[in-house]
Design an enzyme around this catalytic site. Structure first.
Site, PDB file in Angstrom:
ATOM      1  N   ARG A 188       5.380 -12.244   3.124  1.00 49.66           N
ATOM      2  CA  ARG A 188       6.455 -11.069   2.960  1.00 49.66           C
ATOM      3  C   ARG A 188       7.203 -10.384   3.882  1.00 49.66           C
ATOM      4  O   ARG A 188       8.193 -10.170   4.004  1.00 49.66           O
ATOM      5  CB  ARG A 188       5.491 -10.148   2.244  1.00 49.66           C
ATOM      6  CG  ARG A 188       5.029 -10.333   0.593  1.00 49.66           C
ATOM      7  CD  ARG A 188       4.206  -9.246   0.104  1.00 49.66           C
ATOM      8  NE  ARG A 188       3.768  -9.511  -1.003  1.00 49.66           N
ATOM      9  CZ  ARG A 188       2.883  -8.689  -1.784  1.00 49.66           C
ATOM     10  NH1 ARG A 188       2.506  -7.381  -1.370  1.00 49.66           N
ATOM     11  NH2 ARG A 188       2.237  -9.215  -2.815  1.00 49.66           N
ATOM     12  N   ARG A 222      -1.113  -7.689  14.582  1.00 43.09           N
ATOM     13  CA  ARG A 222      -1.520  -6.754  13.785  1.00 43.09           C
ATOM     14  C   ARG A 222      -2.423  -6.695  12.597  1.00 43.09           C
ATOM     15  O   ARG A 222      -3.528  -6.097  12.109  1.00 43.09           O
ATOM     16  CB  ARG A 222      -0.317  -5.936  13.263  1.00 43.09           C
ATOM     17  CG  ARG A 222       0.857  -5.371  14.092  1.00 43.09           C
ATOM     18  CD  ARG A 222       1.711  -4.591  13.584  1.00 43.09           C
ATOM     19  NE  ARG A 222       2.522  -4.774  12.635  1.00 43.09           N
ATOM     20  CZ  ARG A 222       3.606  -5.380  12.542  1.00 43.09           C
ATOM     21  NH1 ARG A 222       4.129  -5.705  13.796  1.00 43.09           N
ATOM     22  NH2 ARG A 222       4.593  -5.734  11.636  1.00 43.09           N
ATOM     23  N   ARG A 248     -10.415   4.605   9.365  1.00 42.62           N
ATOM     24  CA  ARG A 248     -10.399   3.296   9.896  1.00 42.62           C
ATOM     25  C   ARG A 248     -11.488   2.484  10.739  1.00 42.62           C
ATOM     26  O   ARG A 248     -11.536   1.446  11.146  1.00 42.62           O
ATOM     27  CB  ARG A 248      -9.198   3.611  11.259  1.00 42.62           C
ATOM     28  CG  ARG A 248      -7.772   3.598  10.816  1.00 42.62           C
ATOM     29  CD  ARG A 248      -7.134   2.304  10.680  1.00 42.62           C
ATOM     30  NE  ARG A 248      -5.712   2.155  11.230  1.00 42.62           N
ATOM     31  CZ  ARG A 248      -4.811   2.739  10.758  1.00 42.62           C
ATOM     32  NH1 ARG A 248      -4.597   3.347   9.940  1.00 42.62           N
ATOM     33  NH2 ARG A 248      -3.834   2.363  11.328  1.00 42.62           N
ATOM     34  N   ARG A 265      12.256  -7.846   9.722  1.00 39.71           N
ATOM     35  CA  ARG A 265      12.363  -6.402  10.761  1.00 39.71           C
ATOM     36  C   ARG A 265      12.445  -7.191  12.067  1.00 39.71           C
ATOM     37  O   ARG A 265      11.418  -8.323  12.439  1.00 39.71           O
ATOM     38  CB  ARG A 265      11.312  -5.614  10.554  1.00 39.71           C
ATOM     39  CG  ARG A 265      11.943  -4.580   9.560  1.00 39.71           C
ATOM     40  CD  ARG A 265      11.106  -3.409   9.255  1.00 39.71           C
ATOM     41  NE  ARG A 265       9.830  -3.295  10.210  1.00 39.71           N
ATOM     42  CZ  ARG A 265       8.650  -2.587   9.762  1.00 39.71           C
ATOM     43  NH1 ARG A 265       8.965  -1.861   8.598  1.00 39.71           N
ATOM     44  NH2 ARG A 265       7.646  -2.524  10.583  1.00 39.71           N
ATOM     45  N   LYS A 273       0.766  -1.261   0.030  1.00 39.50           N
ATOM     46  CA  LYS A 273       0.020   0.023  -0.284  1.00 39.50           C
ATOM     47  C   LYS A 273       1.011   1.267  -0.029  1.00 39.50           C
ATOM     48  O   LYS A 273       0.595   2.032  -0.778  1.00 39.50           O
ATOM     49  CB  LYS A 273      -0.980  -0.213   1.202  1.00 39.50           C
ATOM     50  CG  LYS A 273      -1.885   1.217   1.417  1.00 39.50           C
ATOM     51  CD  LYS A 273      -2.898   0.965   2.496  1.00 39.50           C
ATOM     52  CE  LYS A 273      -2.312   1.063   3.914  1.00 39.50           C
ATOM     53  NZ  LYS A 273      -2.440   2.226   4.572  1.00 39.50           N
TER      54      LYS A 273
END
Ligand code: AMP
Length: 195
Positions: free
Chosen positions: A127, A144, A92, A133, A16
């Protein structure tokens, strides 16, 4: 070029951010990322930033009234009227979507389309694991994505009910995905012209 007014939705890891940057480049619209605005306020140490940082650190959403006020102020600036916008990270919640709808109705500038950049949970997880990370533990990623799912599913229905939702396949190379997004937008603009 006519000012385009867009919302982009997509899971973390969907591409995105990359596609949003390319879209604002292509259409000259104003990129309004509420996450970026809040992070800037946190870094600047403003009162808003102090308020937001506690909520953001806890992984929760900033209150609707606060965020609606920030976005309405930004949307009211002259560059948005001239160049349109790409909203990223907002709305959101359905309450935010309603606030946006009211604002756009008042200004007589309807949304062209909400684009959902669709990449499956399995694919975005792969991904994110691959980019390695330190905050990308499988557990963290799952939390998340779960939060995104519960936040966003009602919004997809909200935009779909208003015939404003286009789902765009986010699999494949960056250029191919970008072409799909711009085709979706072009389709909406043609429909708008015919009215
Ligand atoms: P993002 O970069 O879009 O993931 O946003 C980072 C954080 O900022 C989120 O986890 C929320 O705490 C907060 N945030 C960003 N946009 C919104 C929004 N539209 N409503 C509420 N909180 C938001």
């Amino acid at each position: 070029m006519a000012a385009v007014r867009l919302v982009i939705l997509g899971r973390q890891g969907s591409g995105k951010g990359t596609q949003a940057a390319r879209l604002v480049d292509a259409y000259g619209s104003v990129h309004i990322s509420t996450g970026d605005m809040l992070r800037a306020a946190v870094n600047a140490g403003t009162e808003l930033g102090l308020e937001a940082s506690v909520v953001m650190d806890a992984g929760d959403l900033v209150g609707d009234d606060l965020i609606n006020g920030i976005v309405a102020e930004r949307l009211a600036l002259d560059d948005v009227a001239a160049d349109g916008f790409l909203l990223d990270g907002y709305p959101r919640t359905p309450d935010q979507a309603t606030a946006l709808e009211d604002f756009l109705a008042e200004t007589g500038t309807p949304l062209d389309v909400a684009l959902n950049l669709d990449v499956s949970v399995d694919e975005v997880t792969a991904r994110m694991v691959a980019r390695g990370r330190t905050d990308d533990t499988e557990e963290g990623i799952r939390r998340r994505l779960d939060l995104y799912e519960s936040e966003t599913a009602p919004l997809l229905a909200w935009f779909a009910e208003r015939e404003l939702l286009d789902v765009v396949d986010g699999l494949g190379d960056e250029d191919a995905v970008f072409d799909r997004l711009t085709s979706a937008i072009a389709g909406r603009l043609r429909v708008g012209d015919a009215c």
